[in-house]
Design a protein around this motif. Structure first.
Motif, PDB file in Angstrom:
ATOM      1  N   ASP A  46       0.906  -0.900   0.011  1.00 56.89           N
ATOM      2  CA  ASP A  46      -0.088  -0.135   0.118  1.00 56.89           C
ATOM      3  C   ASP A  46       0.771   1.237   0.093  1.00 56.89           C
ATOM      4  OD1 ASP A  46      -2.433  -1.590  -0.020  1.00 56.89           O
ATOM      5  OD2 ASP A  46      -2.502  -1.525   2.096  1.00 56.89           O
ATOM      6  N   ASN A  47       2.067   1.244   0.532  1.00 59.04           N
ATOM      7  CA  ASN A  47       2.803   2.380   0.723  1.00 59.04           C
ATOM      8  C   ASN A  47       4.111   2.386  -0.144  1.00 59.04           C
ATOM      9  OD1 ASN A  47       1.093   3.383   2.962  1.00 59.04           O
ATOM     10  ND2 ASN A  47       2.258   2.118   4.338  1.00 59.04           N
ATOM     11  N   VAL A  48       4.148   1.251  -0.918  1.00 56.99           N
ATOM     12  CA  VAL A  48       5.553   1.212  -1.583  1.00 56.99           C
ATOM     13  C   VAL A  48       5.303   0.741  -2.671  1.00 56.99           C
ATOM     14  CG1 VAL A  48       7.908   0.059  -1.624  1.00 56.99           C
ATOM     15  CG2 VAL A  48       6.740   0.826   0.579  1.00 56.99           C
ATOM     16  N   ASP A  59       5.363   5.926  -0.894  1.00 54.13           N
ATOM     17  CA  ASP A  59       4.201   6.692  -1.743  1.00 54.13           C
ATOM     18  C   ASP A  59       3.645   7.664  -0.583  1.00 54.13           C
ATOM     19  OD1 ASP A  59       4.288   5.480  -4.183  1.00 54.13           O
ATOM     20  OD2 ASP A  59       3.106   3.758  -3.549  1.00 54.13           O
ATOM     21  N   SER A  60       3.971   7.365   0.807  1.00 52.36           N
ATOM     22  CA  SER A  60       3.306   8.427   1.749  1.00 52.36           C
ATOM     23  C   SER A  60       4.157   9.533   2.015  1.00 52.36           C
ATOM     24  CB  SER A  60       3.398   7.554   2.935  1.00 52.36           C
ATOM     25  OG  SER A  60       2.531   6.374   2.916  1.00 52.36           O
ATOM     26  N   THR A  61       5.461   9.296   1.863  1.00 53.79           N
ATOM     27  CA  THR A  61       6.391  10.400   2.212  1.00 53.79           C
ATOM     28  C   THR A  61       6.913  11.137   1.038  1.00 53.79           C
ATOM     29  OG1 THR A  61       8.379   9.080   2.163  1.00 53.79           O
ATOM     30  CG2 THR A  61       7.376   9.282   4.124  1.00 53.79           C
ATOM     31  N   LYS A  62       6.538  10.394  -0.447  1.00 52.63           N
ATOM     32  CA  LYS A  62       7.064  11.112  -1.497  1.00 52.63           C
ATOM     33  C   LYS A  62       8.525  10.774  -1.767  1.00 52.63           C
ATOM     34  CE  LYS A  62       2.620  11.486  -2.510  1.00 52.63           C
ATOM     35  NZ  LYS A  62       1.710  10.628  -3.103  1.00 52.63           N
ATOM     36  N   GLU A  63       9.204  10.066  -1.283  1.00 54.96           N
ATOM     37  CA  GLU A  63      10.745   9.995  -1.362  1.00 54.96           C
ATOM     38  C   GLU A  63      11.293   8.400  -1.709  1.00 54.96           C
ATOM     39  OE1 GLU A  63      11.650  13.101   2.342  1.00 54.96           O
ATOM     40  OE2 GLU A  63      11.868  10.792   2.788  1.00 54.96           O
ATOM     41  N   GLY A  79       9.259   0.098   2.652  1.00 58.11           N
ATOM     42  CA  GLY A  79      10.538   0.216   1.775  1.00 58.11           C
ATOM     43  C   GLY A  79      12.109   0.414   2.276  1.00 58.11           C
ATOM     44  N   SER A  80      11.974   0.237   3.539  1.00 57.67           N
ATOM     45  CA  SER A  80      13.206   0.470   4.481  1.00 57.67           C
ATOM     46  C   SER A  80      14.167  -0.797   4.073  1.00 57.67           C
ATOM     47  CB  SER A  80      13.162   0.910   5.907  1.00 57.67           C
ATOM     48  OG  SER A  80      12.381  -0.355   6.601  1.00 57.67           O
ATOM     49  N   VAL A  81      15.409  -0.583   4.205  1.00 58.90           N
ATOM     50  CA  VAL A  81      16.570  -1.800   4.183  1.00 58.90           C
ATOM     51  C   VAL A  81      16.705  -2.487   5.510  1.00 58.90           C
ATOM     52  CG1 VAL A  81      18.703  -2.249   3.589  1.00 58.90           C
ATOM     53  CG2 VAL A  81      17.486  -0.679   2.121  1.00 58.90           C
ATOM     54  N   VAL A  82      16.356  -3.561   5.559  1.00 51.10           N
ATOM     55  CA  VAL A  82      16.613  -4.093   7.019  1.00 51.10           C
ATOM     56  C   VAL A  82      17.890  -4.852   7.064  1.00 51.10           C
ATOM     57  CG1 VAL A  82      15.357  -6.000   8.672  1.00 51.10           C
ATOM     58  CG2 VAL A  82      14.180  -4.299   6.993  1.00 51.10           C
ATOM     59  N   ILE A  83      18.338  -5.552   5.946  1.00 46.06           N
ATOM     60  CA  ILE A  83      19.366  -6.264   5.948  1.00 46.06           C
ATOM     61  C   ILE A  83      20.187  -5.664   4.583  1.00 46.06           C
ATOM     62  CG2 ILE A  83      20.844  -8.519   5.827  1.00 46.06           C
ATOM     63  CD1 ILE A  83      18.424  -9.828   7.150  1.00 46.06           C
ATOM     64  N   ASP A  84      21.202  -4.946   4.991  1.00 49.76           N
ATOM     65  CA  ASP A  84      22.079  -3.981   4.073  1.00 49.76           C
ATOM     66  C   ASP A  84      22.835  -4.961   3.035  1.00 49.76           C
ATOM     67  OD1 ASP A  84      23.318  -2.121   2.097  1.00 49.76           O
ATOM     68  OD2 ASP A  84      23.655  -0.858   4.060  1.00 49.76           O
ATOM     69  N   ALA A  85      22.793  -5.049   1.734  1.00 48.79           N
ATOM     70  CA  ALA A  85      23.363  -5.789   0.671  1.00 48.79           C
ATOM     71  C   ALA A  85      24.895  -5.645   0.663  1.00 48.79           C
ATOM     72  CB  ALA A  85      22.618  -5.758  -0.648  1.00 48.79           C
TER      73      ALA A  85
END
Length: 380
Positions: free
Chosen positions: A83-85, A100-104, A139-145
């Protein structure tokens, strides 16, 4: 002749006068423009010069921008993740995660991102040679590649995810803690495509260095040694199909062998199994009791020649037998009683007369003649 010469000289004189007038007018015009230009202020002259320079520069810049957009800009084949990503797509086959919520934008460009499995919020994302995990709800990175050396990764299942590091497979939890050490072999030689290293009912398909498949538990112990070409995901009943050399078998929910891998095919249905072996197909319940002793995939009518009509065309009679199919092989059954005459082991069956069949052997393609009891009459 003298008259023509005079006319020509006159015309030549007129042309000379016109040409002289044009040159004189041009010089006068140029002198006037130059004098007026000198009288104008310095800023106006510089402005005109700047405009004249900016026109070609602007054109070059627009062309360069168009080329860049075509190669690296947005192509708007976006994919809604939650819904948000949203995943925004670009012309260079890369993606960016957009909230989509923060437009970033949450990430820089990535190579791809998987779907999140049902009931989980973490999806795999890829950079070149690296893998990590993104929360699809934020949309946040939880485990960084970038921060981990995972060259391959699979989605989470039952709280664990398979990742590959230094050529070995291990399992992590959502906190990026190693739960099962990196000690399992990854192989490109697997005969089964895309099984996903996923846990189902507490067990996960795992490979050895030769590409053979087995099952491990959540402690990383082998419960089924790697010796199969395929191990299917479990049916809702808990049973799994196993395959070796195109022969099928079944494991129960505790990974014990119910049927060894020696059947042509096995289907797991809601109340038992449909077994196929040696040109025969039948149904049993989960306790092994026979429910339907004779089954088939389809039937085809047979007829045989009985003579000729008045036009010389062959006349056919409708036979009391059917050609029935099991796994693309054919046998003969009695249409009246529904009983099989032969197993479905032939590549083709035809009827030559009321009491005679011709059948083609599946492997050798040799033809044989059979009577209505299924007995061989002769080899053609």
């Amino acid at each position: 002749m003298k008259r023509l010469t005079q006319i020509f000289l006159a015309l030549l004189g007129v042309a000379a006068l016109i040409f002289t007038a044009i040159i004189a007018f041009g010089r006068l015009a140029w002198r006037t423009i130059r004098n007026r230009w000198k009288k104008r202020s310095k800023w106006l002259r510089r402005s005109v010069a700047t405009i004249l320079i900016m026109i070609p520069v602007s054109f070059v810049a627009l062309v360069a921008y168009a080329l860049y957009e075509d190669a690296y800009g947005r192509d708007y084949c976006d994919r809604k993740v939650s819904d948000n990503v949203t995943l925004h797509s670009f012309s260079d086959n890369k993606w960016r995660v957009y909230n989509d919520s923060t437009k970033e934008y949450i990430t820089e460009k990535i190579n791809w991102m998987s779907e999140a499995p049902e009931g989980d919020s973490l999806a795999v994302y890829a950079l070149t040679g690296k893998r990590g995990y993104i929360n699809v709800n934020t949309g946040s990175v939880v485990i960084d590649a970038e921060a981990n050396n995972y060259c391959k990764a699979w989605v989470f299942s039952e709280g664990l995810a398979a990742v590959m590091k230094d050529g070995k497979i291990g399992f992590i939890n959502a906190n990026n803690e190693v739960v099962i050490p990196f000690r399992f072999d990854y192989s490109d030689e697997c005969r089964m495509y895309d099984f996903g290293y996923l846990f189902h009912n507490g067990y996960c398909i795992m490979t050895n260095a030769d590409g053979d498949l087995g099952l491990i538990d959540k402690s990383g112990n082998w419960v089924v040694e790697p010796s199969y070409d395929e191990i299917w995901s479990p049916h809702k009943s808990g049973y799994r199909v196993i395959v070796n050399d195109n022969k099928h078998g079944v494991l129960d929910s505790k990974c014990a062998v119910v049927y060894p891998a020696e059947y042509g095919y096995i289907s797991i249905i809601h109340d038992g199994f449909v077994l196929t072996k040696g040109g025969k197909q039948w149904q049993v319940d989960f306790e092994g009791n026979t429910v339907k002793p004779f089954m088939f995939d389809g039937t085809y009518y047979l007829n045989y020649p009985i003579g000729y009509n008045e036009s010389g065309e062959i006349k056919y009679a409708f036979a009391d037998f059917l050609k029935y199919e099991v796994m693309n092989c054919y046998g003969i059954m009695n249409r009246i009683t529904g009983e099989p005459v032969t197993p479905a082991i032939y590549s083709d069956v035809n009827m030559l007369s009321k009491d005679l069949f011709e059948v083609q052997e599946y492997d050798s393609y040799d033809w044989y003649l059979l009577d209505t009891k299924g007995n061989m009459v002769s080899k053609k």
